[in-house]
Design a protein around this motif. Structure first.
Motif, PDB file in Angstrom:
ATOM      1  N   LEU A 156       0.844  -1.190   0.000  1.00 20.22           N
ATOM      2  CA  LEU A 156       0.000   0.000   0.000  1.00 20.22           C
ATOM      3  C   LEU A 156       0.883   1.245   0.000  1.00 20.22           C
ATOM      4  O   LEU A 156       1.760   1.372   0.864  1.00 20.22           O
ATOM      5  CB  LEU A 156      -0.891  -0.021   1.259  1.00 20.22           C
ATOM      6  N   GLU A 157       0.642   2.152  -0.948  1.00 20.92           N
ATOM      7  CA  GLU A 157       1.431   3.384  -1.051  1.00 20.92           C
ATOM      8  C   GLU A 157       0.515   4.575  -0.761  1.00 20.92           C
ATOM      9  O   GLU A 157      -0.402   4.857  -1.535  1.00 20.92           O
ATOM     10  CB  GLU A 157       2.030   3.486  -2.460  1.00 20.92           C
ATOM     11  N   VAL A 158       0.771   5.246   0.358  1.00 14.44           N
ATOM     12  CA  VAL A 158      -0.115   6.325   0.794  1.00 14.44           C
ATOM     13  C   VAL A 158       0.485   7.680   0.413  1.00 14.44           C
ATOM     14  O   VAL A 158       1.637   7.977   0.751  1.00 14.44           O
ATOM     15  CB  VAL A 158      -0.335   6.239   2.335  1.00 14.44           C
ATOM     16  N   ASP A 159      -0.320   8.496  -0.300  1.00 16.67           N
ATOM     17  CA  ASP A 159       0.174   9.791  -0.811  1.00 16.67           C
ATOM     18  C   ASP A 159       0.740  10.659   0.321  1.00 16.67           C
ATOM     19  O   ASP A 159       1.855  11.174   0.219  1.00 16.67           O
ATOM     20  CB  ASP A 159      -0.960  10.576  -1.491  1.00 16.67           C
ATOM     21  N   SER A 167       4.934  -2.954   3.649  1.00 17.89           N
ATOM     22  CA  SER A 167       3.550  -3.060   4.141  1.00 17.89           C
ATOM     23  C   SER A 167       3.322  -4.221   5.099  1.00 17.89           C
ATOM     24  O   SER A 167       2.631  -4.079   6.112  1.00 17.89           O
ATOM     25  CB  SER A 167       2.574  -3.204   2.965  1.00 17.89           C
ATOM     26  N   ARG A 183      -6.245  12.160   1.487  1.00 13.76           N
ATOM     27  CA  ARG A 183      -6.123  10.775   1.967  1.00 13.76           C
ATOM     28  C   ARG A 183      -6.038   9.750   0.837  1.00 13.76           C
ATOM     29  O   ARG A 183      -6.319   8.572   0.999  1.00 13.76           O
ATOM     30  CB  ARG A 183      -7.269  10.450   2.935  1.00 13.76           C
ATOM     31  N   ALA A 230      -4.520   7.093  -1.864  1.00 14.42           N
ATOM     32  CA  ALA A 230      -3.538   6.009  -1.705  1.00 14.42           C
ATOM     33  C   ALA A 230      -3.694   5.035  -2.864  1.00 14.42           C
ATOM     34  O   ALA A 230      -4.686   5.098  -3.604  1.00 14.42           O
ATOM     35  CB  ALA A 230      -3.785   5.276  -0.388  1.00 14.42           C
ATOM     36  N   GLN A 231      -2.711   4.170  -3.018  1.00 20.05           N
ATOM     37  CA  GLN A 231      -2.862   3.127  -4.040  1.00 20.05           C
ATOM     38  C   GLN A 231      -2.222   1.828  -3.574  1.00 20.05           C
ATOM     39  O   GLN A 231      -1.237   1.833  -2.834  1.00 20.05           O
ATOM     40  CB  GLN A 231      -2.246   3.565  -5.373  1.00 20.05           C
ATOM     41  N   ARG A 239      -6.192   2.666  -7.308  1.00 24.92           N
ATOM     42  CA  ARG A 239      -6.261   3.860  -6.461  1.00 24.92           C
ATOM     43  C   ARG A 239      -7.544   3.915  -5.634  1.00 24.92           C
ATOM     44  O   ARG A 239      -8.584   3.424  -6.044  1.00 24.92           O
ATOM     45  CB  ARG A 239      -6.130   5.122  -7.317  1.00 24.92           C
ATOM     46  N   LYS A 272      -8.886   5.510  -1.345  1.00 23.26           N
ATOM     47  CA  LYS A 272      -8.743   6.502  -0.278  1.00 23.26           C
ATOM     48  C   LYS A 272      -8.700   5.812   1.085  1.00 23.26           C
ATOM     49  O   LYS A 272      -9.422   4.824   1.301  1.00 23.26           O
ATOM     50  CB  LYS A 272      -9.992   7.377  -0.365  1.00 23.26           C
ATOM     51  N   ILE A 273      -7.876   6.351   1.985  1.00 29.79           N
ATOM     52  CA  ILE A 273      -7.811   5.782   3.346  1.00 29.79           C
ATOM     53  C   ILE A 273      -8.897   6.434   4.205  1.00 29.79           C
ATOM     54  O   ILE A 273      -8.879   7.661   4.393  1.00 29.79           O
ATOM     55  CB  ILE A 273      -6.414   6.034   3.989  1.00 29.79           C
ATOM     56  N   PHE A 299      -9.347   0.798   3.150  1.00 32.35           N
ATOM     57  CA  PHE A 299      -9.128   1.266   1.779  1.00 32.35           C
ATOM     58  C   PHE A 299     -10.475   1.342   1.057  1.00 32.35           C
ATOM     59  O   PHE A 299     -11.116   0.337   0.764  1.00 32.35           O
ATOM     60  CB  PHE A 299      -8.190   0.308   1.042  1.00 32.35           C
TER      61      PHE A 299
END
Ligand code: IMP
Length: 200
Positions: free
Chosen positions: A75-78, A88, A115, A117-118, A141, A143-144, A160
């Protein structure tokens, strides 16, 4: 029929991968179906998902002699500059829940708009006979959210949100998740590669 080894012990991943490959013209086998020496656990030493997927596919492919598919995902959070990413699975000790609660704590001050994320999934396919290796990936893609929702899936799925569907990954069946997810996309690419480059 040619055998394809799915080299993962993660039950959540196995369920999704098997579902996506049900109609595929290969005999799908898991690590539980092959004889492996006791010390066969593979570390994930690489600093990229691609590196880890390649290491896993080559290690299990060479140990079993089978065409092997391995996956590394994260998980890659902006707002966290892409963290936890390749880390992760090891973001916090304990359970999946401990890890997503840590992430939620870190994001407490992050506003709704920021929020994003991808999930990224990288698949490596390795044939020990020809020593050919290929990789592909899928990105998904979303959102958290602040409060976990749902009981399906695994890992960070309860936090997610798929904004189009208005539900978290953990509120989806494996089939529905595959139709939109990073792993579903990577597997579709992997099927094409298997048909074109690894057919017998
Ligand atoms: P890997 O086994 O090194 O690929 O670790 C992947 C980790 O990323 C998992 O343990 C989960 O924490 C997270 N992850 C990967 N894919 C998913 C997913 O589809 N849903 C939720 N979490 C995921």
């Amino acid at each position: 029929m040619k055998k394809l080894l799915i080299a993962t012990k993660n039950q959540g991943k196995i369920k999704e991968i098997k579902k996506e490959l049900t109609d595929f013209a290969m005999d799908i086998v898991g690590l539980e179906n092959v004889n492996l020496p006791e010390d066969s656990a593979v570390q994930e030493p690489a600093i990229t998902m691609e590196g880890n997927a390649i290491i896993k596919a080559m290690t299990y492919g060479n140990k079993t002699g089978l065409l092997t598919l391995a996956e590394d995902a994260g998980l890659e959070v902006d707002a966290l500059n892409g963290r936890p990413g390749v880390l992760s699975a090891r973001y916090a000790s304990g359970t999946d829940k401990d890890r997503y609660l840590k992430l939620l704590r870190e994001m407490q001050a992050v506003s709704d708009k920021k929020r994003g994320a991808q999930f990224r999934s990288v698949i490596a396919i390795y044939d020990p006979e020809s020593e050919k290796i290929r990789t592909c990936e899928g990105i998904y893609r979303g959102k958290i959210i602040q409060t976990p929702k749902g009981k399906q899936g695994f890992g960070y799925d309860p936090i997610f949100l798929n904004e189009n569907l208005g539900k978290t990954n953990a509120q989806m069946t494996a089939e529905e998740k595959n139709s939109v997810s990073h792993r579903g996309k990577a597997l579709k690419n992997a099927k094409e590669i298997l048909k074109k480059e690894f057919k017998q």
